[in-house]
Design a protein around this motif. Sequence first.
Motif, mmCIF file in Angstrom:
data_model
loop_
_atom_site.group_PDB
_atom_site.id
_atom_site.type_symbol
_atom_site.label_atom_id
_atom_site.label_comp_id
_atom_site.label_asym_id
_atom_site.label_seq_id
_atom_site.Cartn_x
_atom_site.Cartn_y
_atom_site.Cartn_z
ATOM 1 N N ILE A 133 38.991 35.404 35.699
ATOM 2 C CA ILE A 133 38.043 34.313 35.878
ATOM 3 C C ILE A 133 37.652 34.213 37.347
ATOM 4 N N ILE A 134 36.344 34.240 37.617
ATOM 5 C CA ILE A 134 35.816 34.213 38.977
ATOM 6 C C ILE A 134 34.688 33.188 39.053
ATOM 7 N N ASP A 135 34.662 32.423 40.126
ATOM 8 C CA ASP A 135 33.615 31.423 40.359
ATOM 9 C C ASP A 135 32.320 32.146 40.734
ATOM 10 N N LEU A 136 31.295 31.992 39.907
ATOM 11 C CA LEU A 136 30.032 32.705 40.122
ATOM 12 C C LEU A 136 29.380 32.342 41.460
ATOM 13 N N ARG A 137 29.665 31.162 41.962
ATOM 14 C CA ARG A 137 28.985 30.687 43.171
ATOM 15 C C ARG A 137 29.391 31.441 44.423
ATOM 16 N N HIS A 138 30.552 32.097 44.384
ATOM 17 C CA HIS A 138 31.087 32.729 45.595
ATOM 18 C C HIS A 138 31.434 34.192 45.326
ATOM 19 N N PRO A 151 33.694 37.392 45.004
ATOM 20 C CA PRO A 151 35.120 37.489 44.681
ATOM 21 C C PRO A 151 35.975 37.539 45.944
ATOM 22 N N SER A 152 37.057 36.772 45.947
ATOM 23 C CA SER A 152 37.969 36.755 47.093
ATOM 24 C C SER A 152 38.772 38.055 47.146
ATOM 25 N N LYS A 153 39.510 38.222 48.227
ATOM 26 C CA LYS A 153 40.380 39.396 48.330
ATOM 27 C C LYS A 153 41.434 39.377 47.227
ATOM 28 N N ASP A 154 41.893 38.184 46.836
ATOM 29 C CA ASP A 154 42.844 38.079 45.727
ATOM 30 C C ASP A 154 42.198 38.510 44.413
ATOM 31 N N ASP A 155 40.942 38.098 44.202
ATOM 32 C CA ASP A 155 40.218 38.519 42.999
ATOM 33 C C ASP A 155 40.082 40.040 42.969
ATOM 34 N N GLN A 156 39.698 40.603 44.103
ATOM 35 C CA GLN A 156 39.517 42.055 44.194
ATOM 36 C C GLN A 156 40.837 42.782 43.942
ATOM 37 N N ALA A 157 41.912 42.242 44.512
ATOM 38 C CA ALA A 157 43.221 42.879 44.338
ATOM 39 C C ALA A 157 43.668 42.807 42.880
ATOM 40 N N MET A 158 43.425 41.670 42.225
ATOM 41 C CA MET A 158 43.809 41.526 40.829
ATOM 42 C C MET A 158 43.018 42.493 39.951
ATOM 43 N N TYR A 159 41.717 42.579 40.183
ATOM 44 C CA TYR A 159 40.900 43.505 39.385
ATOM 45 C C TYR A 159 41.398 44.938 39.575
ATOM 46 N N ALA A 160 41.609 45.338 40.836
ATOM 47 C CA ALA A 160 42.046 46.714 41.117
ATOM 48 C C ALA A 160 43.416 46.985 40.487
ATOM 49 N N TRP A 161 44.301 45.988 40.522
ATOM 50 C CA TRP A 161 45.650 46.164 39.963
ATOM 51 C C TRP A 161 45.579 46.317 38.446
ATOM 52 N N LEU A 162 44.774 45.497 37.795
ATOM 53 C CA LEU A 162 44.633 45.599 36.338
ATOM 54 C C LEU A 162 44.066 46.961 35.943
ATOM 55 N N LYS A 163 43.060 47.418 36.687
ATOM 56 C CA LYS A 163 42.465 48.725 36.388
ATOM 57 C C LYS A 163 43.476 49.849 36.607
ATOM 58 N N GLY A 167 17.658 31.002 37.952
ATOM 59 C CA GLY A 167 16.959 32.091 38.627
ATOM 60 C C GLY A 167 17.835 32.853 39.614
ATOM 61 N N GLN A 168 18.961 32.263 39.994
ATOM 62 C CA GLN A 168 19.877 32.903 40.939
ATOM 63 C C GLN A 168 21.038 33.615 40.248
ATOM 64 N N TRP A 169 21.123 33.469 38.931
ATOM 65 C CA TRP A 169 22.274 34.021 38.213
ATOM 66 C C TRP A 169 22.457 35.515 38.436
ATOM 67 N N GLN A 170 21.406 36.285 38.239
ATOM 68 C CA GLN A 170 21.547 37.743 38.325
ATOM 69 C C GLN A 170 21.882 38.212 39.731
ATOM 70 N N LYS A 171 21.378 37.486 40.731
ATOM 71 C CA LYS A 171 21.741 37.802 42.125
ATOM 72 C C LYS A 171 23.248 37.653 42.324
ATOM 73 N N HIS A 172 23.801 36.556 41.809
ATOM 74 C CA HIS A 172 25.228 36.299 41.970
ATOM 75 C C HIS A 172 26.067 37.259 41.115
ATOM 76 N N VAL A 173 25.569 37.582 39.930
ATOM 77 C CA VAL A 173 26.262 38.544 39.072
ATOM 78 C C VAL A 173 26.360 39.895 39.785
ATOM 79 N N LYS A 174 25.280 40.304 40.405
ATOM 80 C CA LYS A 174 25.270 41.581 41.128
ATOM 81 C C LYS A 174 26.297 41.577 42.253
ATOM 82 N N ILE A 175 26.385 40.455 42.975
ATOM 83 C CA ILE A 175 27.351 40.349 44.072
ATOM 84 C C ILE A 175 28.777 40.487 43.538
ATOM 85 N N VAL A 176 29.056 39.805 42.432
ATOM 86 C CA VAL A 176 30.392 39.879 41.841
ATOM 87 C C VAL A 176 30.729 41.317 41.457
#
Length: 211
Positions: free
Chosen positions: A112-117, A119-131, A150-159
């Motif tokens: 679970i990641i907050d679309l507004r921001h 991904p944090s380093k913790d988010d990135q580490a968790m994703y990489a660890w799971l993979k 209208g900003q959804w896809q921009k934020h999705v791309k960043i994530v």
Amino acid sequence: MKVNQAEFIISAVGPSQYPPDALPEIALAGRSNVGKSSLINRMIQRKNLARTSSKPGKTQQLNYYKINQDLFFVDLPGYGYAQVSKSKREIWGKFIEEYLLHREYLKLVLLIIDLRHPPSKDDQAMYAWLKHNGVPLCVVTTKADKISKGQWQKHVKIVKETLQMDKNDPFVLFSSEIGLGKDELWGVIQDAIRHEEEETTLEEEAVNAPE
């Protein structure tokens, strides 16, 4: 999926407390205050079954919720909360790692990641660890209602780019407030359970096949 029954079962602090039911488990991982409890409540159409809190770091166990006598949602302790002591974070880390690597009934992790921001380093580490460990996962971005459509896809791309996300991993845009993504996420969950069951059946048939 229509939810007719949902109940809180236990806050487990170790394998001896895990429910004995041989049911699929869907784990929710994410930073403290990312909206895991709100997501559970929206998915089961209940307001307050999962305990939401304005105080980050409150969840310190694996909270089990049984859905329709068919599966469990398992809310993991939130990560990235600085005011939790280092020793406590290390204990949580080992506890959660043990669960994610060895719990036989675990079928899918919802990251679970907050679309507004980003991904944090913790988010990135968790994703990489799971993979790295081959744990099936789905990235779910919450709080989509907090930014304009209208900003959804921009934020999705960043994530996706920040996580260096595998294009084969499922991704769900979600909002607990307006119900966006609820049906899609149920579909991902059911597909994961079905896929695991099919693989198990194939393995059993291979073992039992005559020489």
